[in-house]
Scaffold this motif. Structure first.
Motif, PDB file in Angstrom:
ATOM      1  N   TYR A  35       0.847  -1.185   0.000  1.00 10.41           N
ATOM      2  CA  TYR A  35       0.000   0.000   0.000  1.00 10.41           C
ATOM      3  C   TYR A  35       0.888   1.242   0.000  1.00 10.41           C
ATOM      4  O   TYR A  35       1.991   1.221   0.527  1.00 10.41           O
ATOM      5  CB  TYR A  35      -0.869   0.066   1.256  1.00 10.41           C
ATOM      6  CG  TYR A  35      -1.928  -0.999   1.377  1.00 10.41           C
ATOM      7  CD1 TYR A  35      -1.701  -2.153   2.112  1.00 10.41           C
ATOM      8  CD2 TYR A  35      -3.171  -0.831   0.787  1.00 10.41           C
ATOM      9  CE1 TYR A  35      -2.687  -3.115   2.255  1.00 10.41           C
ATOM     10  CE2 TYR A  35      -4.170  -1.790   0.929  1.00 10.41           C
ATOM     11  CZ  TYR A  35      -3.916  -2.932   1.669  1.00 10.41           C
ATOM     12  OH  TYR A  35      -4.899  -3.871   1.806  1.00 10.41           O
ATOM     13  N   ARG A  36       0.332   2.327  -0.512  1.00 11.07           N
ATOM     14  CA  ARG A  36       0.933   3.627  -0.275  1.00 11.07           C
ATOM     15  C   ARG A  36      -0.070   4.481   0.498  1.00 11.07           C
ATOM     16  O   ARG A  36      -1.300   4.330   0.320  1.00 11.07           O
ATOM     17  CB  ARG A  36       1.354   4.321  -1.565  1.00 11.07           C
ATOM     18  CG  ARG A  36       0.262   4.594  -2.571  1.00 11.07           C
ATOM     19  CD  ARG A  36       0.812   5.336  -3.781  1.00 11.07           C
ATOM     20  NE  ARG A  36       1.169   6.717  -3.448  1.00 11.07           N
ATOM     21  CZ  ARG A  36       1.793   7.552  -4.273  1.00 11.07           C
ATOM     22  NH1 ARG A  36       2.135   7.145  -5.489  1.00 11.07           N
ATOM     23  NH2 ARG A  36       2.077   8.789  -3.900  1.00 11.07           N
ATOM     24  N   GLN A  37       0.460   5.306   1.374  1.00  7.68           N
ATOM     25  CA  GLN A  37      -0.401   6.152   2.183  1.00  7.68           C
ATOM     26  C   GLN A  37       0.019   7.598   2.015  1.00  7.68           C
ATOM     27  O   GLN A  37       1.146   7.960   2.339  1.00  7.68           O
ATOM     28  CB  GLN A  37      -0.339   5.753   3.664  1.00  7.68           C
ATOM     29  CG  GLN A  37      -1.316   6.525   4.521  1.00  7.68           C
ATOM     30  CD  GLN A  37      -1.373   6.017   5.952  1.00  7.68           C
ATOM     31  OE1 GLN A  37      -0.355   5.667   6.547  1.00  7.68           O
ATOM     32  NE2 GLN A  37      -2.567   5.958   6.515  1.00  7.68           N
ATOM     33  N   ASP A  38      -0.893   8.390   1.506  1.00 10.50           N
ATOM     34  CA  ASP A  38      -0.668   9.819   1.316  1.00 10.50           C
ATOM     35  C   ASP A  38      -1.609  10.592   2.240  1.00 10.50           C
ATOM     36  O   ASP A  38      -2.713  10.114   2.547  1.00 10.50           O
ATOM     37  CB  ASP A  38      -0.935  10.202  -0.143  1.00 10.50           C
ATOM     38  CG  ASP A  38      -0.052   9.424  -1.090  1.00 10.50           C
ATOM     39  OD1 ASP A  38      -0.583   8.650  -1.916  1.00 10.50           O
ATOM     40  OD2 ASP A  38       1.173   9.562  -0.983  1.00 10.50           O
ATOM     41  N   GLY A  42      -5.948   7.994   2.965  1.00  5.90           N
ATOM     42  CA  GLY A  42      -6.012   6.617   3.423  1.00  5.90           C
ATOM     43  C   GLY A  42      -4.974   5.755   2.729  1.00  5.90           C
ATOM     44  O   GLY A  42      -3.956   6.238   2.230  1.00  5.90           O
ATOM     45  N   LEU A  43      -5.254   4.469   2.668  1.00  4.07           N
ATOM     46  CA  LEU A  43      -4.338   3.502   2.062  1.00  4.07           C
ATOM     47  C   LEU A  43      -4.817   3.154   0.665  1.00  4.07           C
ATOM     48  O   LEU A  43      -6.012   2.947   0.444  1.00  4.07           O
ATOM     49  CB  LEU A  43      -4.295   2.220   2.906  1.00  4.07           C
ATOM     50  CG  LEU A  43      -3.731   2.349   4.311  1.00  4.07           C
ATOM     51  CD1 LEU A  43      -4.204   1.216   5.194  1.00  4.07           C
ATOM     52  CD2 LEU A  43      -2.209   2.377   4.253  1.00  4.07           C
ATOM     53  N   ARG A  44      -3.891   3.069  -0.266  1.00  5.19           N
ATOM     54  CA  ARG A  44      -4.241   2.645  -1.612  1.00  5.19           C
ATOM     55  C   ARG A  44      -3.386   1.451  -2.007  1.00  5.19           C
ATOM     56  O   ARG A  44      -2.162   1.486  -1.858  1.00  5.19           O
ATOM     57  CB  ARG A  44      -4.064   3.792  -2.610  1.00  5.19           C
ATOM     58  CG  ARG A  44      -5.097   4.902  -2.440  1.00  5.19           C
ATOM     59  CD  ARG A  44      -4.972   5.958  -3.517  1.00  5.19           C
ATOM     60  NE  ARG A  44      -3.730   6.708  -3.405  1.00  5.19           N
ATOM     61  CZ  ARG A  44      -3.288   7.549  -4.335  1.00  5.19           C
ATOM     62  NH1 ARG A  44      -3.951   7.713  -5.458  1.00  5.19           N
ATOM     63  NH2 ARG A  44      -2.157   8.209  -4.152  1.00  5.19           N
ATOM     64  N   ILE A  54       2.350 -15.796  -7.793  1.00  2.00           N
ATOM     65  CA  ILE A  54       1.095 -15.173  -8.219  1.00  2.00           C
ATOM     66  C   ILE A  54       1.049 -13.727  -7.728  1.00  2.00           C
ATOM     67  O   ILE A  54       1.108 -13.486  -6.517  1.00  2.00           O
ATOM     68  CB  ILE A  54      -0.121 -15.926  -7.649  1.00  2.00           C
ATOM     69  CG1 ILE A  54      -0.065 -17.405  -7.990  1.00  2.00           C
ATOM     70  CG2 ILE A  54      -1.420 -15.301  -8.162  1.00  2.00           C
ATOM     71  CD1 ILE A  54      -1.078 -18.247  -7.252  1.00  2.00           C
ATOM     72  N   THR A  55       0.964 -12.787  -8.675  1.00  2.00           N
ATOM     73  CA  THR A  55       0.824 -11.382  -8.303  1.00  2.00           C
ATOM     74  C   THR A  55      -0.251 -10.743  -9.166  1.00  2.00           C
ATOM     75  O   THR A  55      -0.570 -11.243 -10.255  1.00  2.00           O
ATOM     76  CB  THR A  55       2.140 -10.602  -8.472  1.00  2.00           C
ATOM     77  OG1 THR A  55       2.507 -10.599  -9.861  1.00  2.00           O
ATOM     78  CG2 THR A  55       3.257 -11.213  -7.647  1.00  2.00           C
ATOM     79  N   ASP A  56      -0.788  -9.641  -8.693  1.00  2.00           N
ATOM     80  CA  ASP A  56      -1.802  -8.931  -9.470  1.00  2.00           C
ATOM     81  C   ASP A  56      -1.786  -7.460  -9.076  1.00  2.00           C
ATOM     82  O   ASP A  56      -1.228  -7.080  -8.035  1.00  2.00           O
ATOM     83  CB  ASP A  56      -3.186  -9.533  -9.234  1.00  2.00           C
ATOM     84  CG  ASP A  56      -4.100  -9.331 -10.431  1.00  2.00           C
ATOM     85  OD1 ASP A  56      -5.125 -10.042 -10.522  1.00  2.00           O
ATOM     86  OD2 ASP A  56      -3.802  -8.464 -11.298  1.00  2.00           O
ATOM     87  N   GLN A  57      -2.386  -6.662  -9.953  1.00  2.00           N
ATOM     88  CA  GLN A  57      -2.386  -5.212  -9.748  1.00  2.00           C
ATOM     89  C   GLN A  57      -3.503  -4.790  -8.816  1.00  2.00           C
ATOM     90  O   GLN A  57      -4.585  -5.370  -8.805  1.00  2.00           O
ATOM     91  CB  GLN A  57      -2.568  -4.511 -11.100  1.00  2.00           C
ATOM     92  CG  GLN A  57      -1.432  -4.741 -12.063  1.00  2.00           C
ATOM     93  CD  GLN A  57      -1.646  -4.014 -13.381  1.00  2.00           C
ATOM     94  OE1 GLN A  57      -2.716  -3.460 -13.629  1.00  2.00           O
ATOM     95  NE2 GLN A  57      -0.637  -4.017 -14.222  1.00  2.00           N
ATOM     96  N   GLY A  58      -3.209  -3.730  -8.073  1.00  2.00           N
ATOM     97  CA  GLY A  58      -4.224  -3.131  -7.230  1.00  2.00           C
ATOM     98  C   GLY A  58      -4.769  -1.871  -7.860  1.00  2.00           C
ATOM     99  O   GLY A  58      -4.854  -1.755  -9.088  1.00  2.00           O
ATOM    100  N   GLU A  59      -5.054  -0.921  -7.026  1.00  2.00           N
ATOM    101  CA  GLU A  59      -5.698   0.317  -7.433  1.00  2.00           C
ATOM    102  C   GLU A  59      -4.759   1.270  -8.170  1.00  2.00           C
ATOM    103  O   GLU A  59      -5.138   1.960  -9.116  1.00  2.00           O
ATOM    104  CB  GLU A  59      -6.203   0.987  -6.152  1.00  2.00           C
ATOM    105  CG  GLU A  59      -7.291   2.010  -6.283  1.00  2.00           C
ATOM    106  CD  GLU A  59      -7.674   2.563  -4.903  1.00  2.00           C
ATOM    107  OE1 GLU A  59      -7.301   1.962  -3.866  1.00  2.00           O
ATOM    108  OE2 GLU A  59      -8.327   3.611  -4.872  1.00  2.00           O
ATOM    109  N   VAL A  60      -3.484   1.318  -7.747  1.00  2.00           N
ATOM    110  CA  VAL A  60      -2.526   2.290  -8.282  1.00  2.00           C
ATOM    111  C   VAL A  60      -1.208   1.613  -8.645  1.00  2.00           C
ATOM    112  O   VAL A  60      -0.167   1.882  -8.053  1.00  2.00           O
ATOM    113  CB  VAL A  60      -2.288   3.444  -7.277  1.00  2.00           C
ATOM    114  CG1 VAL A  60      -3.503   4.343  -7.179  1.00  2.00           C
ATOM    115  CG2 VAL A  60      -1.920   2.905  -5.894  1.00  2.00           C
TER     116      VAL A  60
END
Lengths: 115, 112
Positions: A35-38, A42-44, A54-60
């Motif tokens: 996550y990144r938090q700005d 909140g957390l993204r 196994i990996t996959d993309q999140g929101e950003v």
């Protein structure tokens, strides 16, 4: 148990530089996430993994890569750092997400500044 | 898509009660609550599942209203240790894509 560990704690980069943020957990958790938090946002979720390989993309996800070669480690790579990537980065892990995400254990965070 | 938390901030005296709300525009499968103290990592409080019961431990409890797509966190007889920022994370289905979407947080300040 050390739980979730992250290195480094602080990092300053110049625009265009690349680097890897390290994350490791010793709880044998299948699910790991970055996550990144700005401020005020909140957390993204950047990327996540439900198991080794196994990996996959999140929101950003743009500007970041991940890999999961072992259950324990989940490094986050910044390909070409930009000032917009200045943030606090948290790694988290949890057990078996197949029936919904469980309690997540967070690492202490990496505070990244890109000049 | 980000859930809306309210209020954004609240200041209480020790011993007073607080309610923090988390509202979503989408139907939810689960709501997760975490507390984060300044400069530290978020720490898990509880998860509420669709169709589940109200949860709680110590003097912190939460409810989940599926029809309203809303969860509320209740802090009773607040203690100084309750200070921090509270975040809700929402999941739209059990097998969606293993992603939590987080609210912007509610800052809680407890004064002696």
């Amino acid at each position: 148990n050390a739980g979730v560990t992250q290195t480094p704690k602080f990092q300053v980069l110049k625009t265009g530089q690349s680097m890897t943020l390290q994350c490791a957990q010793d709880m044998n958790h299948e699910y790991m996430s970055w996550y990144r938090q700005d401020p005020g946002m909140g957390l993204r979720l950047i990327h996540y993994s439900v198991g080794a390989g196994i990996t996959d993309q999140g929101e950003v996800p743009n500007g970041y890569n991940v890999s999961r070669s072992t259950t324990e480690d989940f490094p986050l790579r910044l390909l070409s750092a930009a000032p917009s990537q200045t943030s606090v980065y948290f790694c988290a892990s949890s057990h078996n997400p197949l029936a919904g995400i469980n309690e997540q254990f967070f690492g202490p965070g990496t505070r990244l500044t890109v000049l | 898509q980000q859930p809306v938390q309210s209020p954004q901030a609240v200041i209480l005296r020790e011993g007073e009660d607080a309610v923090i709300n988390c509202s979503s525009s989408k139907a939810l499968y689960s709501v997760h609550w975490y507390r984060q103290k300044h400069g530290e990592a978020p720490v898990f409080l509880m998860i509420l599942l669709k169709g589940g019961e109200q949860k709680g431990h110590d003097k912190i409890s939460a409810s989940f209203n599926e029809k309203k797509q809303q969860s509320s966190l209740y802090l009773t007889a607040s203690q100084l240790s309750y200070s921090g920022t509270y975040f809700c994370g929402t999941e739209i289905s059990a097998d969606s894509n293993y992603q939590l979407i987080w609210g912007a947080g509610t800052k809680l300040i407890i004064k002696p």
